[in-house]
Design a protein around this motif. Structure first.
Motif, PDB file in Angstrom:
ATOM      1  N   ALA A 309       0.829  -1.210   0.000  1.00  0.00           N
ATOM      2  CA  ALA A 309       0.000   0.000   0.000  1.00  0.00           C
ATOM      3  C   ALA A 309       0.858   1.252   0.000  1.00  0.00           C
ATOM      4  O   ALA A 309       0.522   2.255  -0.636  1.00  0.00           O
ATOM      5  CB  ALA A 309      -0.952  -0.006   1.192  1.00  0.00           C
ATOM      6  N   ALA A 310       1.977   1.215   0.722  1.00  0.00           N
ATOM      7  CA  ALA A 310       2.878   2.368   0.756  1.00  0.00           C
ATOM      8  C   ALA A 310       3.475   2.625  -0.620  1.00  0.00           C
ATOM      9  O   ALA A 310       3.606   3.774  -1.054  1.00  0.00           O
ATOM     10  CB  ALA A 310       3.980   2.128   1.783  1.00  0.00           C
ATOM     11  N   ALA A 311       3.833   1.551  -1.326  1.00  0.00           N
ATOM     12  CA  ALA A 311       4.367   1.699  -2.679  1.00  0.00           C
ATOM     13  C   ALA A 311       3.307   2.252  -3.619  1.00  0.00           C
ATOM     14  O   ALA A 311       3.567   3.150  -4.423  1.00  0.00           O
ATOM     15  CB  ALA A 311       4.876   0.353  -3.186  1.00  0.00           C
ATOM     16  N   TYR A 312       2.094   1.734  -3.500  1.00  0.00           N
ATOM     17  CA  TYR A 312       1.007   2.173  -4.375  1.00  0.00           C
ATOM     18  C   TYR A 312       0.677   3.652  -4.160  1.00  0.00           C
ATOM     19  O   TYR A 312       0.551   4.417  -5.121  1.00  0.00           O
ATOM     20  CB  TYR A 312      -0.237   1.323  -4.149  1.00  0.00           C
ATOM     21  N   VAL A 313       0.522   4.063  -2.907  1.00  0.00           N
ATOM     22  CA  VAL A 313       0.172   5.452  -2.612  1.00  0.00           C
ATOM     23  C   VAL A 313       1.295   6.386  -3.051  1.00  0.00           C
ATOM     24  O   VAL A 313       1.057   7.456  -3.619  1.00  0.00           O
ATOM     25  CB  VAL A 313      -0.157   5.638  -1.121  1.00  0.00           C
ATOM     26  N   GLY A 314       2.538   5.996  -2.811  1.00  0.00           N
ATOM     27  CA  GLY A 314       3.661   6.812  -3.258  1.00  0.00           C
ATOM     28  C   GLY A 314       3.687   6.969  -4.760  1.00  0.00           C
ATOM     29  O   GLY A 314       3.947   8.058  -5.289  1.00  0.00           O
ATOM     30  N   PHE A 315       3.426   5.876  -5.474  1.00  0.00           N
ATOM     31  CA  PHE A 315       3.393   5.944  -6.938  1.00  0.00           C
ATOM     32  C   PHE A 315       2.271   6.870  -7.384  1.00  0.00           C
ATOM     33  O   PHE A 315       2.468   7.746  -8.240  1.00  0.00           O
ATOM     34  CB  PHE A 315       3.189   4.554  -7.527  1.00  0.00           C
ATOM     35  N   GLU A 316       1.100   6.676  -6.812  1.00  0.00           N
ATOM     36  CA  GLU A 316      -0.068   7.461  -7.221  1.00  0.00           C
ATOM     37  C   GLU A 316       0.146   8.954  -7.002  1.00  0.00           C
ATOM     38  O   GLU A 316      -0.188   9.779  -7.868  1.00  0.00           O
ATOM     39  CB  GLU A 316      -1.294   6.987  -6.433  1.00  0.00           C
ATOM     40  N   MET A 317       0.714   9.323  -5.874  1.00  0.00           N
ATOM     41  CA  MET A 317       0.826  10.731  -5.521  1.00  0.00           C
ATOM     42  C   MET A 317       2.071  11.411  -6.092  1.00  0.00           C
ATOM     43  O   MET A 317       2.053  12.629  -6.316  1.00  0.00           O
ATOM     44  CB  MET A 317       0.826  10.887  -3.992  1.00  0.00           C
ATOM     45  N   LEU A 318       3.140  10.656  -6.352  1.00  0.00           N
ATOM     46  CA  LEU A 318       4.406  11.291  -6.709  1.00  0.00           C
ATOM     47  C   LEU A 318       4.981  10.841  -8.054  1.00  0.00           C
ATOM     48  O   LEU A 318       5.562  11.653  -8.776  1.00  0.00           O
ATOM     49  CB  LEU A 318       5.436  11.039  -5.606  1.00  0.00           C
ATOM     50  N   VAL A 319       4.839   9.561  -8.382  1.00  0.00           N
ATOM     51  CA  VAL A 319       5.425   9.068  -9.634  1.00  0.00           C
ATOM     52  C   VAL A 319       4.472   9.301 -10.808  1.00  0.00           C
ATOM     53  O   VAL A 319       4.895   9.748 -11.889  1.00  0.00           O
ATOM     54  CB  VAL A 319       5.789   7.577  -9.520  1.00  0.00           C
ATOM     55  N   ARG A 320       3.207   9.015 -10.621  1.00  0.00           N
ATOM     56  CA  ARG A 320       2.244   9.190 -11.714  1.00  0.00           C
ATOM     57  C   ARG A 320       2.273  10.619 -12.283  1.00  0.00           C
ATOM     58  O   ARG A 320       2.301  10.786 -13.513  1.00  0.00           O
ATOM     59  CB  ARG A 320       0.839   8.823 -11.239  1.00  0.00           C
ATOM     60  N   PRO A 321       2.279  11.672 -11.439  1.00  0.00           N
ATOM     61  CA  PRO A 321       2.360  13.023 -12.020  1.00  0.00           C
ATOM     62  C   PRO A 321       3.595  13.226 -12.898  1.00  0.00           C
ATOM     63  O   PRO A 321       3.521  13.885 -13.943  1.00  0.00           O
ATOM     64  CB  PRO A 321       2.407  13.934 -10.787  1.00  0.00           C
ATOM     65  N   ALA A 322       4.722  12.660 -12.491  1.00  0.00           N
ATOM     66  CA  ALA A 322       5.953  12.809 -13.278  1.00  0.00           C
ATOM     67  C   ALA A 322       5.825  12.120 -14.627  1.00  0.00           C
ATOM     68  O   ALA A 322       6.230  12.668 -15.666  1.00  0.00           O
ATOM     69  CB  ALA A 322       7.133  12.240 -12.499  1.00  0.00           C
ATOM     70  N   LEU A 323       5.266  10.927 -14.641  1.00  0.00           N
ATOM     71  CA  LEU A 323       5.100  10.202 -15.907  1.00  0.00           C
ATOM     72  C   LEU A 323       4.146  10.943 -16.836  1.00  0.00           C
ATOM     73  O   LEU A 323       4.330  10.951 -18.057  1.00  0.00           O
ATOM     74  CB  LEU A 323       4.587   8.785 -15.635  1.00  0.00           C
ATOM     75  N   ARG A 324       3.130  11.567 -16.266  1.00  0.00           N
ATOM     76  CA  ARG A 324       2.198  12.337 -17.095  1.00  0.00           C
ATOM     77  C   ARG A 324       2.873  13.581 -17.680  1.00  0.00           C
ATOM     78  O   ARG A 324       2.674  13.918 -18.847  1.00  0.00           O
ATOM     79  CB  ARG A 324       0.968  12.729 -16.273  1.00  0.00           C
ATOM     80  N   LYS A 325       3.683  14.264 -16.875  1.00  0.00           N
ATOM     81  CA  LYS A 325       4.384  15.437 -17.392  1.00  0.00           C
ATOM     82  C   LYS A 325       5.284  15.049 -18.555  1.00  0.00           C
ATOM     83  O   LYS A 325       5.373  15.789 -19.551  1.00  0.00           O
ATOM     84  CB  LYS A 325       5.211  16.100 -16.283  1.00  0.00           C
ATOM     85  N   MET A 326       5.942  13.922 -18.462  1.00  0.00           N
ATOM     86  CA  MET A 326       6.852  13.482 -19.511  1.00  0.00           C
ATOM     87  C   MET A 326       6.125  13.236 -20.830  1.00  0.00           C
ATOM     88  O   MET A 326       6.732  13.280 -21.901  1.00  0.00           O
ATOM     89  CB  MET A 326       7.594  12.223 -19.064  1.00  0.00           C
ATOM     90  N   GLN A 327       4.826  12.994 -20.768  1.00  0.00           N
ATOM     91  CA  GLN A 327       4.029  12.746 -21.970  1.00  0.00           C
ATOM     92  C   GLN A 327       3.297  13.992 -22.462  1.00  0.00           C
ATOM     93  O   GLN A 327       2.498  13.920 -23.389  1.00  0.00           O
ATOM     94  CB  GLN A 327       3.003  11.650 -21.691  1.00  0.00           C
ATOM     95  N   GLY A 328       3.562  15.141 -21.820  1.00  0.00           N
ATOM     96  CA  GLY A 328       2.961  16.382 -22.272  1.00  0.00           C
ATOM     97  C   GLY A 328       1.659  16.757 -21.607  1.00  0.00           C
ATOM     98  O   GLY A 328       1.080  17.813 -21.915  1.00  0.00           O
ATOM     99  N   TYR A 329       1.161  15.929 -20.683  1.00  0.00           N
ATOM    100  CA  TYR A 329      -0.060  16.292 -19.970  1.00  0.00           C
ATOM    101  C   TYR A 329       0.232  17.462 -19.034  1.00  0.00           C
ATOM    102  O   TYR A 329       1.351  17.623 -18.536  1.00  0.00           O
ATOM    103  CB  TYR A 329      -0.589  15.106 -19.152  1.00  0.00           C
ATOM    104  N   THR A 330      -0.801  18.242 -18.745  1.00  0.00           N
ATOM    105  CA  THR A 330      -0.614  19.412 -17.885  1.00  0.00           C
ATOM    106  C   THR A 330      -1.448  19.347 -16.614  1.00  0.00           C
ATOM    107  O   THR A 330      -1.364  20.254 -15.782  1.00  0.00           O
ATOM    108  CB  THR A 330      -0.973  20.701 -18.652  1.00  0.00           C
ATOM    109  N   HIS A 331      -2.257  18.324 -16.460  1.00  0.00           N
ATOM    110  CA  HIS A 331      -3.023  18.121 -15.237  1.00  0.00           C
ATOM    111  C   HIS A 331      -2.388  16.963 -14.457  1.00  0.00           C
ATOM    112  O   HIS A 331      -2.233  15.867 -14.990  1.00  0.00           O
ATOM    113  CB  HIS A 331      -4.487  17.806 -15.553  1.00  0.00           C
ATOM    114  N   PHE A 332      -2.069  17.216 -13.192  1.00  0.00           N
ATOM    115  CA  PHE A 332      -1.309  16.236 -12.420  1.00  0.00           C
ATOM    116  C   PHE A 332      -2.021  15.739 -11.174  1.00  0.00           C
ATOM    117  O   PHE A 332      -1.483  14.900 -10.455  1.00  0.00           O
ATOM    118  CB  PHE A 332       0.044  16.835 -12.023  1.00  0.00           C
TER     119      PHE A 332
END
Length: 418
Positions: A309-332
């Motif tokens: 759960a700690a890995a999942y929440v960390g990914f959701e809150m911190l890693v997912r926004p970074a991956l979206r930025k790398m693809q040109g998305y602007t909503h995080f």
């Protein structure tokens, strides 16, 4: 580097160290859900010709100016135009043309009267018939003009727009059969732990299956990235260092799980510090206080905790926004709603707590959040049965049933406005 930073500071820190990836060209269908990397123009007017918006009769509008039920205007049907056909002959006063939806409107007429409100006087309504009109019509009624949706060389999708399924159809109609989009990040998923075995194996005493890699790879894919699960890394500094060196050379982003705390066998922090720059080690959140982030040879490396759960929440809150930025998305940030707690919730830990649970509506239509009974950081099953996370702010103030709580929707994309 502060000992422990807020979730917002952590996210901003990660986002500040990732960049939008270069563009690539993909087929039209593969562009769905992607971000346009350049302005895209139409090669023609869309539609390239004026056409009928429905099945009916093409007429001179001025001939029906005085039509009424008491004094209907009768006309001869001289031709029929189906979609894909063209009629270029004359249409004289007292004449009309049967026309189908999508068929080009002849230059000689300027309006279409839908079939259902026209009376057939003689024949079957096809060429050779005589029909009667009982009401006036306006010029361009039921007519779609040429270039109504787009003009030739007009920008139809702007750089930075997310291309949705309707947009794919729009691009197809405008002749854009290949589309420039920002590249998907290639992400390495690495689980650390000598106790781990592959999910295909039955664990022997002291061993557990590697579930984190699969959950994180699925999360990366859901974020639009291209994940690769690398082999399990044993709990040694040397093994992890070698794996990180190889991963940063081949991938755009590296995510590890396990070995993120301060135990004798936790090596992700010293490895990142030794190989590159270490920017973050702890975040004010539960689950998932131990969050490691740094840059190695220009590649972001993120070390998540080993608890599922700690890995999942960390990914959701911190890693997912970074991956979206790398693809040109602007909503995080995922959409959030305010709900009331279904029952009392005690709070002893001063960190910000992310409660996993379900959001529903009561009889009045108001949102109600029901926390899962077991909030252990070692459980994936609870998250499988959750559709949101409720935030309990920093501090030790408990919450009673009926208290408003802010809920992050886990099953709604960031672009959705509620």
């Amino acid at each position: 580097m502060a000992d422990m930073i807020s979730v917002e500071e952590a996210r901003d820190l990660v986002l500040s160290h990732v960049e939008v990836l270069p563009a690539e060209t993909v087929s039209l269908l593969d562009a769905a859900g992607r971000v346009a990397a350049a302005d895209i123009t139409s090669d023609i007017d869309v539609s390239p010709f004026a056409h009928s918006a429905m099945d009916g009769f093409a007429v001179h509008a001025d001939e029906l100016a005085h039509a009424s039920a008491e004094a209907p205007v009768q006309m001869d049907v001289i031709a029929e135009i189906a979609a894909g056909e063209v009629y270029e002959g004359p249409i004289d006063p007292g004449q009309c043309v049967r026309i189908m939806t999508g068929a080009p409107l002849p230059d000689a007429v300027d309006s279409v009267v839908k079939y259902e409100i026209v009376d057939v006087v003689e024949g079957d309504g096809k060429p050779g018939s005589r029909v009667a009109f009982t009401a006036p019509t306006k010029v361009h009624s039921n007519v779609r003009d040429a270039g109504e949706e787009a003009k030739a060389d007009e920008t139809i999708v702007h750089r930075g727009e997310v291309i949705n399924p309707a947009g794919v159809g729009f691009l197809a109609g405008c002749g854009a059969v290949v589309v420039p989009v920002y590249r998907r990040p290639r992400i390495a998923i690495i689980s650390i732990g000598s106790e781990l075995v592959d999910p295909s194996e039955v664990p022997t005493p002291g061993k557990i299956r590697n579930s984190n890699s699969y959950a994180l790879a699925a999360s990366a894919r859901a974020a639009g990235a291209l994940p690769t699960i690398l082999p399990i890394v044993e709990d040694t500094h040397e093994a992890l260092s070698a794996t990180i060196k190889n991963a940063v050379a081949a991938f755009d982003f590296v995510v590890t799980s396990g070995g993120a705390s301060n135990g004798d066998f936790d090596f992700i922090k010293p490895v990142v510090k030794e190989l590159g720059q270490l920017f973050m080690t702890t975040v004010n959140m539960r689950p998932g206080k131990a969050q490691t982030f740094g840059i190695v040879d220009g590649t972001p490396v993120f070390g998540l905790p080993g608890n599922p759960a700690a890995a999942y929440v960390g990914f959701e809150m911190l890693v997912r926004p970074a991956l979206r930025k790398m693809q040109g998305y602007t909503h995080f940030e995922r959409p959030r709603v305010t709900a009331t707690l279904a029952h009392d919730e005690k709070k002893k830990d001063p960190r910000r707590i992310f409660l996993r649970g379900t959001l529903s509506k009561d009889e009045s239509g108001a949102y109600v959040f029901t926390p899962a009974k077991n909030q252990s950081s070692g459980l994936f099953g609870v998250i499988q049965r959750s559709n949101c996370m409720a935030l309990m702010p920093e501090g030790t103030e408990s919450r009673t049933a009926g208290t408003p709580v802010e809920c992050i929707l886990l099953d709604v994309n960031e672009e959705v406005v509620l």
